[in-house]
Design a protein around this motif. Structure first.
Motif, PDB file in Angstrom:
ATOM      1  N   SER A 131      54.292  46.865  36.175  1.00  0.00           N
ATOM      2  CA  SER A 131      54.197  45.493  35.846  1.00  0.00           C
ATOM      3  C   SER A 131      54.962  44.544  36.553  1.00  0.00           C
ATOM      4  O   SER A 131      54.626  43.674  37.011  1.00  0.00           O
ATOM      5  CB  SER A 131      54.334  45.360  34.153  1.00  0.00           C
ATOM      6  N   LEU A 132      56.211  44.886  36.931  1.00  0.00           N
ATOM      7  CA  LEU A 132      57.055  43.891  37.592  1.00  0.00           C
ATOM      8  C   LEU A 132      56.761  43.879  39.001  1.00  0.00           C
ATOM      9  O   LEU A 132      56.826  42.766  39.558  1.00  0.00           O
ATOM     10  CB  LEU A 132      58.380  44.413  37.487  1.00  0.00           C
ATOM     11  N   GLU A 133      56.590  44.942  39.523  1.00  0.00           N
ATOM     12  CA  GLU A 133      56.320  44.948  41.075  1.00  0.00           C
ATOM     13  C   GLU A 133      55.015  44.566  41.565  1.00  0.00           C
ATOM     14  O   GLU A 133      54.886  44.347  42.707  1.00  0.00           O
ATOM     15  CB  GLU A 133      56.813  46.213  41.656  1.00  0.00           C
ATOM     16  N   TYR A 134      53.829  44.553  40.581  1.00  0.00           N
ATOM     17  CA  TYR A 134      52.540  44.350  40.996  1.00  0.00           C
ATOM     18  C   TYR A 134      52.001  43.420  40.217  1.00  0.00           C
ATOM     19  O   TYR A 134      51.274  42.377  40.557  1.00  0.00           O
ATOM     20  CB  TYR A 134      51.762  45.640  41.245  1.00  0.00           C
ATOM     21  N   TYR A 135      51.628  43.946  38.950  1.00  0.00           N
ATOM     22  CA  TYR A 135      50.649  43.006  38.074  1.00  0.00           C
ATOM     23  C   TYR A 135      51.266  41.583  37.798  1.00  0.00           C
ATOM     24  O   TYR A 135      50.416  40.795  37.998  1.00  0.00           O
ATOM     25  CB  TYR A 135      50.629  44.074  36.810  1.00  0.00           C
ATOM     26  N   SER A 136      52.499  41.533  37.373  1.00  0.00           N
ATOM     27  CA  SER A 136      53.107  40.498  37.026  1.00  0.00           C
ATOM     28  C   SER A 136      53.207  39.444  38.118  1.00  0.00           C
ATOM     29  O   SER A 136      52.917  38.206  38.166  1.00  0.00           O
ATOM     30  CB  SER A 136      54.560  40.557  36.579  1.00  0.00           C
ATOM     31  N   ARG A 137      53.566  39.984  39.317  1.00  0.00           N
ATOM     32  CA  ARG A 137      53.454  39.180  40.662  1.00  0.00           C
ATOM     33  C   ARG A 137      51.930  38.578  41.142  1.00  0.00           C
ATOM     34  O   ARG A 137      51.967  37.478  41.225  1.00  0.00           O
ATOM     35  CB  ARG A 137      54.031  40.056  41.932  1.00  0.00           C
ATOM     36  N   MET A 138      51.086  39.399  40.845  1.00  0.00           N
ATOM     37  CA  MET A 138      49.789  38.983  41.241  1.00  0.00           C
ATOM     38  C   MET A 138      49.425  37.782  39.945  1.00  0.00           C
ATOM     39  O   MET A 138      48.676  37.002  40.553  1.00  0.00           O
ATOM     40  CB  MET A 138      48.767  39.957  41.435  1.00  0.00           C
ATOM     41  N   LEU A 139      49.767  38.034  38.847  1.00  0.00           N
ATOM     42  CA  LEU A 139      49.452  37.174  37.932  1.00  0.00           C
ATOM     43  C   LEU A 139      50.143  35.839  38.139  1.00  0.00           C
ATOM     44  O   LEU A 139      49.405  34.697  37.939  1.00  0.00           O
ATOM     45  CB  LEU A 139      49.929  37.688  36.390  1.00  0.00           C
ATOM     46  N   PHE A 140      51.356  35.929  38.574  1.00  0.00           N
ATOM     47  CA  PHE A 140      52.129  34.516  39.244  1.00  0.00           C
ATOM     48  C   PHE A 140      51.122  33.803  39.947  1.00  0.00           C
ATOM     49  O   PHE A 140      51.046  32.650  40.135  1.00  0.00           O
ATOM     50  CB  PHE A 140      53.579  34.786  39.527  1.00  0.00           C
ATOM     51  N   VAL A 141      50.639  34.624  41.025  1.00  0.00           N
ATOM     52  CA  VAL A 141      50.082  34.093  42.193  1.00  0.00           C
ATOM     53  C   VAL A 141      48.764  33.644  41.752  1.00  0.00           C
ATOM     54  O   VAL A 141      48.269  32.448  42.222  1.00  0.00           O
ATOM     55  CB  VAL A 141      49.778  35.047  43.359  1.00  0.00           C
ATOM     56  N   LEU A 142      48.039  34.036  40.940  1.00  0.00           N
ATOM     57  CA  LEU A 142      46.665  33.592  40.403  1.00  0.00           C
ATOM     58  C   LEU A 142      46.925  32.283  39.724  1.00  0.00           C
ATOM     59  O   LEU A 142      45.958  31.493  39.661  1.00  0.00           O
ATOM     60  CB  LEU A 142      45.988  34.788  39.643  1.00  0.00           C
ATOM     61  N   HIS A 143      47.637  32.462  38.706  1.00  0.00           N
ATOM     62  CA  HIS A 143      48.051  31.214  38.102  1.00  0.00           C
ATOM     63  C   HIS A 143      48.333  29.855  38.830  1.00  0.00           C
ATOM     64  O   HIS A 143      48.198  28.711  38.578  1.00  0.00           O
ATOM     65  CB  HIS A 143      48.949  31.577  36.790  1.00  0.00           C
ATOM     66  N   LEU A 144      49.269  30.206  39.742  1.00  0.00           N
ATOM     67  CA  LEU A 144      49.933  29.076  40.693  1.00  0.00           C
ATOM     68  C   LEU A 144      49.172  28.728  41.860  1.00  0.00           C
ATOM     69  O   LEU A 144      49.623  27.703  42.195  1.00  0.00           O
ATOM     70  CB  LEU A 144      51.457  29.520  40.652  1.00  0.00           C
ATOM     71  N   LEU A 145      48.177  29.412  42.046  1.00  0.00           N
ATOM     72  CA  LEU A 145      47.463  28.971  43.422  1.00  0.00           C
ATOM     73  C   LEU A 145      47.157  27.481  43.314  1.00  0.00           C
ATOM     74  O   LEU A 145      47.017  27.015  44.234  1.00  0.00           O
ATOM     75  CB  LEU A 145      46.375  30.086  43.479  1.00  0.00           C
ATOM     76  N   PRO A 146      46.338  27.133  41.995  1.00  0.00           N
ATOM     77  CA  PRO A 146      45.716  25.804  42.272  1.00  0.00           C
ATOM     78  C   PRO A 146      47.185  24.680  42.643  1.00  0.00           C
ATOM     79  O   PRO A 146      46.941  23.818  43.394  1.00  0.00           O
ATOM     80  CB  PRO A 146      45.427  25.485  40.981  1.00  0.00           C
ATOM     81  N   LEU A 147      48.379  25.096  42.258  1.00  0.00           N
ATOM     82  CA  LEU A 147      49.609  24.028  42.629  1.00  0.00           C
ATOM     83  C   LEU A 147      49.989  24.423  43.831  1.00  0.00           C
ATOM     84  O   LEU A 147      50.457  23.428  44.705  1.00  0.00           O
ATOM     85  CB  LEU A 147      50.626  24.321  41.558  1.00  0.00           C
ATOM     86  N   LEU A 148      49.825  25.612  44.409  1.00  0.00           N
ATOM     87  CA  LEU A 148      50.216  25.807  45.540  1.00  0.00           C
ATOM     88  C   LEU A 148      49.458  25.246  46.832  1.00  0.00           C
ATOM     89  O   LEU A 148      49.663  24.551  47.654  1.00  0.00           O
ATOM     90  CB  LEU A 148      50.355  27.248  46.244  1.00  0.00           C
TER      91      LEU A 148
END
Length: 331
Positions: A131-148
Motif C-alpha cells: 500500500s505504501l510503496e505502490y497503491y498509495s503512491r499511484m493514488l497520489f499521482v492520479l489525484h494530483l495530476l491535474p495540478l501537475l
C-alpha cells in the motif's frame, strides 16, 4: 556517473525562478524524503512544501520545520497529517492539497519500508508495504495530476528501485495473498516492477510531466529494520550486519539529499527544469525525450533493456487494470 561536483553546480542554479515552487513530499518525515526537503530549503528559494506524515511524527516534524525556517525564512513547510498506508487517508490528504493549490511542481514519493516482516494487511485489506510503496503512491499521482499539468516543468519522483525490475512479476497473485507467496525478495521485486509499469503508463499518457523512478542505492535510513518485528531474528540481523554494511557503502546524508534534489529539478531528465549542459538522460523507452526515467544512485539512467520490454509486453496491461480496480473507490 554524474559527479557530485556537477550535481552541486546544478543545484546551485536553483532560485526563485527555477525552484519547484509548490512541492508535495509523501514520506518526508525520515530518510531520503527528509534529506531532500532539507536540500531544497537550503537553496534559499521561495518554496511551499507539503510534508505528509503520520500523527506520531507530528511533534518531531514541528521541530524539523522550525529548523528549516531558520535555514530559509522564505520557505513555507506545511505539515499535513495523514496515515497514507490507508487509501482513504491518501485521498483525504490529496483533497486537502487540491483545495489549497492550483498547481504542483514536484510530487516526491518515498513512503514505505523493506517488507522483511510477516505479511500484514491494512484495515482496507492491502499488504502494508505494498500500500505504501505502490497503491498509495499511484493514488497520489492520479489525484494530483491535474495540478501537475498546470506547472511549467512538473515532475513526479518515486524512490524505490528504478532499473532493478525483474521480468517474472506474479500476474496471477499481484497482491501476494496466496499462502506462502509473500516474502521479502518476491514482495520487493513485485512492487518495483509494478511501480515502473504504472509510472511508464502514466508518463506515456502525460508527456508534459516528467516521471522518475529512482533507486537510491545504499542509504542508511533505518527502513531496512522498520518492517521487522522488534527483537526478532531479522531485526537483530539487520542491526548487526545489514545496517553496518549499508553505512559502509552508502552516501552520506548530505550527498544523498543533493542527488535526489538533482533528480527532482534537473533538465538532465526530459529537458525541462534547471538547465543542464551534460549528457541528456535516456528514458525507459531508450529515447532522449520526456517520459519515465529509471535513475540509479549515481544519477545515471538505467533503462533495464532486458526486463522492461518483457514487462511492457506481458505485464503492463494487467498491472494497470488491476491497479485501477483497487484504486477506483478512492478516485
Amino acid at each position: 556517473m554524474v559527479s557530485y561536483k556537477e550535481i552541486q553546480a546544478s543545484n546551485a542554479l536553483i532560485n526563485d525562478a527555477t525552484a519547484p515552487r509548490v512541492a508535495v513530499f509523501a514520506g518526508g518525515t525520515s530518510g531520503i524524503g527528509k534529506l531532500t526537503i532539507k536540500a531544497l530549503v537550503a537553496t534559499g528559494a521561495s518554496v511551499r512544501i507539503y510534508l505528509v506524515g503520520r500523527k506520531s511524527a507530528e511533534e518531531r516534524m514541528r521541530i524539523f520545520i522550525q529548523e528549516l525556517h531558520s535555514i530559509n525564512p522564505k520557505a513555507e513547510v506545511v505539515w499535513t497529517e495523514g496515515e497514507i498506508a490507508l487509501l482513504r487517508e491518501t485521498k483525504r490528504v490529496c483533497d486537502v492539497i487540491k483545495s489549497k493549490e492550483s498547481r504542483i511542481d514536484l510530487l516526491f514519493l518515498t513512503a514505505g519500508y523493506a517488507p522483511f516482516g510477516r505479511r500484514a494487511e491494512t484495515a482496507e485489506g492491502i499488504e502494508v508495504t505494498q500500500s505504501l510503496e505502490y497503491y498509495s503512491r499511484m493514488l497520489f499521482v492520479l489525484h494530483l495530476l491535474p495540478l501537475l499539468r498546470e506547472a511549467e516543468a512538473p515532475r513526479v519522483v518515486s524512490v524505490l528501485g528504478g532499473g532493478l525490475e525483474w521480468a517474472n512479476v506474479d500476474l496471477d497473485d499481484m497482491d501476494l495473498k496466496k499462502p506462502g507467496n509473500f516474502g521479502p525478495m518476491k514482495a520487493q521485486t513485485q512492487y518495483v516492477a509494478m511501480n515502473s509499469m504504472a509510472l511508464e503508463k502514466l508518463a506515456n499518457d502525460n508527456p508534459q510531466v516528467t516521471f522518475v523512478h529512482s533507486w537510491p542505492g545504499w542509504v542508511n535510513t533505518g527502513n531496512v529494520r522498520r518492517g521487522s518485528e522488534p527483537n526478532s531474528v531479522m531485526a537483530w540481523f539487520a542491526w548487526l550486519f545489514l545496517e553496518p554494511l549499508i553505512a559502509l557503502f552508502s552516501f552520506n546524508d548530505e550527498e544523498s539529499g543533493q542527488r535526489h534534489l538533482f533528480q527532482s529539478t534537473s533538465a538532465a531528465f526530459g529537458g525541462r527544469g534547471v538547465p543542464w549542459k551534460g549528457k541528456p538522460g535516456i528514458n525507459s523507452l531508450l529515447e532522449p525525450l520526456n517520459g519515465l526515467f529509471l535513475v540509479n544512485y549515481k544519477c545515471d539512467c538505467t533503462p533495464n533493456a532486458k526486463a522492461m520490454p518483457l514487462l511492457r509486453k506481458n505485464a503492463l496491461g494487467k498491472i494497470w487494470d488491476h491497479t485501477q480496480e483497487i484504486l477506483q473507490p478512492y478516485l
